[in-house]
Design a protein around this motif. Structure first.
Motif, PDB file in Angstrom:
ATOM      1  N   MET A  93       0.850  -1.176   0.000  1.00 35.20           N
ATOM      2  CA  MET A  93       0.000   0.000   0.000  1.00 35.20           C
ATOM      3  C   MET A  93       0.888   1.230   0.000  1.00 35.20           C
ATOM      4  O   MET A  93       1.782   1.355   0.829  1.00 35.20           O
ATOM      5  CB  MET A  93      -0.918  -0.002   1.225  1.00 35.20           C
ATOM      6  CG  MET A  93      -2.017   1.083   1.229  1.00 35.20           C
ATOM      7  SD  MET A  93      -1.462   2.734   1.758  1.00 35.20           S
ATOM      8  CE  MET A  93      -0.900   2.384   3.411  1.00 35.20           C
ATOM      9  N   GLN A  94       0.686   2.126  -0.947  1.00 37.21           N
ATOM     10  CA  GLN A  94       1.481   3.352  -1.014  1.00 37.21           C
ATOM     11  C   GLN A  94       0.572   4.546  -0.748  1.00 37.21           C
ATOM     12  O   GLN A  94      -0.466   4.708  -1.379  1.00 37.21           O
ATOM     13  CB  GLN A  94       2.161   3.501  -2.369  1.00 37.21           C
ATOM     14  CG  GLN A  94       3.151   4.663  -2.412  1.00 37.21           C
ATOM     15  CD  GLN A  94       4.035   4.617  -3.636  1.00 37.21           C
ATOM     16  OE1 GLN A  94       3.571   4.363  -4.742  1.00 37.21           O
ATOM     17  NE2 GLN A  94       5.326   4.867  -3.454  1.00 37.21           N
ATOM     18  N   LEU A  95       0.989   5.362   0.191  1.00 38.76           N
ATOM     19  CA  LEU A  95       0.198   6.513   0.623  1.00 38.76           C
ATOM     20  C   LEU A  95       0.803   7.788   0.062  1.00 38.76           C
ATOM     21  O   LEU A  95       2.030   7.963   0.047  1.00 38.76           O
ATOM     22  CB  LEU A  95       0.163   6.578   2.146  1.00 38.76           C
ATOM     23  CG  LEU A  95      -0.754   7.632   2.770  1.00 38.76           C
ATOM     24  CD1 LEU A  95      -2.217   7.272   2.501  1.00 38.76           C
ATOM     25  CD2 LEU A  95      -0.515   7.737   4.268  1.00 38.76           C
ATOM     26  N   SER A  96      -0.056   8.678  -0.387  1.00 44.58           N
ATOM     27  CA  SER A  96       0.382   9.994  -0.859  1.00 44.58           C
ATOM     28  C   SER A  96      -0.418  11.076  -0.147  1.00 44.58           C
ATOM     29  O   SER A  96      -1.509  10.831   0.369  1.00 44.58           O
ATOM     30  CB  SER A  96       0.221  10.111  -2.375  1.00 44.58           C
ATOM     31  OG  SER A  96      -1.139   9.955  -2.744  1.00 44.58           O
ATOM     32  N   PRO A 180      -5.430  -5.928   4.654  1.00 45.01           N
ATOM     33  CA  PRO A 180      -5.006  -6.676   3.466  1.00 45.01           C
ATOM     34  C   PRO A 180      -5.982  -7.811   3.142  1.00 45.01           C
ATOM     35  O   PRO A 180      -6.505  -8.472   4.044  1.00 45.01           O
ATOM     36  CB  PRO A 180      -3.627  -7.230   3.853  1.00 45.01           C
ATOM     37  CG  PRO A 180      -3.190  -6.400   5.031  1.00 45.01           C
ATOM     38  CD  PRO A 180      -4.446  -6.053   5.751  1.00 45.01           C
ATOM     39  N   LYS A 181      -6.209  -8.050   1.846  1.00 39.45           N
ATOM     40  CA  LYS A 181      -7.088  -9.118   1.374  1.00 39.45           C
ATOM     41  C   LYS A 181      -6.337  -9.964   0.346  1.00 39.45           C
ATOM     42  O   LYS A 181      -5.578  -9.445  -0.467  1.00 39.45           O
ATOM     43  CB  LYS A 181      -8.353  -8.531   0.732  1.00 39.45           C
ATOM     44  CG  LYS A 181      -9.242  -7.744   1.691  1.00 39.45           C
ATOM     45  CD  LYS A 181      -9.887  -8.641   2.725  1.00 39.45           C
ATOM     46  CE  LYS A 181     -10.839  -7.875   3.631  1.00 39.45           C
ATOM     47  NZ  LYS A 181     -11.488  -8.760   4.628  1.00 39.45           N
ATOM     48  N   SER A 189      -4.492  -7.277  -2.030  1.00 38.51           N
ATOM     49  CA  SER A 189      -5.002  -5.925  -2.186  1.00 38.51           C
ATOM     50  C   SER A 189      -5.245  -5.355  -0.797  1.00 38.51           C
ATOM     51  O   SER A 189      -5.429  -6.108   0.159  1.00 38.51           O
ATOM     52  CB  SER A 189      -6.286  -5.906  -3.016  1.00 38.51           C
ATOM     53  OG  SER A 189      -7.273  -6.720  -2.411  1.00 38.51           O
ATOM     54  N   CYS A 190      -5.234  -4.053  -0.699  1.00 38.98           N
ATOM     55  CA  CYS A 190      -5.357  -3.408   0.616  1.00 38.98           C
ATOM     56  C   CYS A 190      -6.575  -2.497   0.643  1.00 38.98           C
ATOM     57  O   CYS A 190      -6.676  -1.554  -0.164  1.00 38.98           O
ATOM     58  CB  CYS A 190      -4.096  -2.605   0.933  1.00 38.98           C
ATOM     59  SG  CYS A 190      -2.623  -3.626   1.169  1.00 38.98           S
ATOM     60  N   GLU A 191      -7.488  -2.802   1.544  1.00 42.75           N
ATOM     61  CA  GLU A 191      -8.623  -1.910   1.780  1.00 42.75           C
ATOM     62  C   GLU A 191      -8.202  -0.877   2.817  1.00 42.75           C
ATOM     63  O   GLU A 191      -7.733  -1.244   3.897  1.00 42.75           O
ATOM     64  CB  GLU A 191      -9.828  -2.697   2.280  1.00 42.75           C
ATOM     65  CG  GLU A 191     -10.331  -3.741   1.300  1.00 42.75           C
ATOM     66  CD  GLU A 191     -11.502  -4.542   1.843  1.00 42.75           C
ATOM     67  OE1 GLU A 191     -11.851  -4.340   3.035  1.00 42.75           O
ATOM     68  OE2 GLU A 191     -12.060  -5.360   1.091  1.00 42.75           O
ATOM     69  N   ARG A 192      -8.363   0.396   2.500  1.00 42.67           N
ATOM     70  CA  ARG A 192      -7.904   1.423   3.431  1.00 42.67           C
ATOM     71  C   ARG A 192      -8.983   2.474   3.656  1.00 42.67           C
ATOM     72  O   ARG A 192      -9.800   2.762   2.789  1.00 42.67           O
ATOM     73  CB  ARG A 192      -6.626   2.091   2.936  1.00 42.67           C
ATOM     74  CG  ARG A 192      -6.797   2.988   1.724  1.00 42.67           C
ATOM     75  CD  ARG A 192      -5.456   3.575   1.321  1.00 42.67           C
ATOM     76  NE  ARG A 192      -5.603   4.605   0.311  1.00 42.67           N
ATOM     77  CZ  ARG A 192      -4.593   5.249  -0.261  1.00 42.67           C
ATOM     78  NH1 ARG A 192      -3.351   4.949   0.087  1.00 42.67           N
ATOM     79  NH2 ARG A 192      -4.799   6.178  -1.166  1.00 42.67           N
TER      80      ARG A 192
END
Length: 245
Positions: A93-96, A180-181, A189-192
């Motif tokens: 997961m990459q956060l901006s 994470p899923k 995949s990451c639910e955020r």
């Protein structure tokens, strides 16, 4: 070749399927726990067992039983090969975020942290980034493995107060949750969810402003100016009375 060789599939519960013939140049399909039994292979025949692996799957050679390749000999009687598989999955997961500033914004001017908050209150910085001159902020990817699936990871995203003179820093705390899923193909995949002040946020924005301090003149100076004005007023009044007299 095993083409047209008869075999029977035995399920994990021991039940036997119908007698079948190998097709497609020696390819058979087995589910987890199933066995394929060949009873008419000639002695002296060489064999090799391989597997068409799906994404995320591999052969765990350390857990396999028997030789994946060899030659059937009369003394063996029965040759058994068990193929063990292992599944692995990974995701990121990459956060901006965005930096806004009413002054001149330059590369690396401000610093931002992702702080993981673990059960029990333990906190640790797991990501740090600096802004670009265009205001963009991009953190390094957070990596998750198969054992992380369906676990809830909680973070805080904040700006560091660098105590730069003349700058008012943004003390907003963004709360980030990641779950994470497993996609079933070796990837996650990451639910955020991003929250700010109890409300859901679509993006993370930190806004800094410039502060300006007026010079302090002091109370005595103002009093002296006022006294001078009063004294001047009295002098003009006395001069005016004398002229009339």
């Amino acid at each position: 070749s095993l083409r047209n060789q008869p075999y029977r599939v035995i399920a994990a519960d021991g039940s036997q399927g119908d007698l079948m013939l190998v097709s497609d140049g020696g390819t058979i399909e087995l589910r987890a726990g199933e066995r394929a039994v060949f009873s008419e292979l000639p002695f002296g025949a060489s064999y090799s067992v391989s597997e068409r692996l799906l994404d995320g799957w591999s052969i765990d050679k350390a857990a396999c039983i028997g030789e994946l390749a060899g030659t059937l000999t009369a003394g063996d009687g029965t040759t058994s090969v068990t193929v063990a598989n292992a599944y692995r999955a990974e995701g990121s997961m990459q956060l901006s975020a965005t930096k806004r500033f009413d002054g001149d914004l330059v590369d690396g001017q401000f610093v931002f942290d992702i702080i993981e908050v673990r059960p029990g209150g333990e906190r640790s910085v797991v990501g740090t980034a600096r802004n670009k001159a265009d205001g963009s902020i991009v953190f390094d990817e957070l990596i998750y493995a198969l054992e992380d699936v369906d676990n809830r990871f909680t973070y805080e995203v904040v700006e560091r107060d660098l105590d730069e003179p003349g700058v008012v820093y943004d003390d907003t705390v963004y709360n980030l949750e990641v779950v994470p899923k497993d996609n079933g193909n070796g990837t996650l995949s990451c639910e955020r969810t991003i929250m700010c002040n109890g409300s859901r946020a679509d993006q993370i924005v930190f806004t800094n402003t410039r502060s300006f301090e007026l010079p302090f003149t002091g109370g005595d100076g103002l009093q002296l100016v006022g006294a001078a004005v009063i004294a001047l007023g009295c002098t003009l009044y006395l001069m005016d009375r004398r002229r009339r007299a």
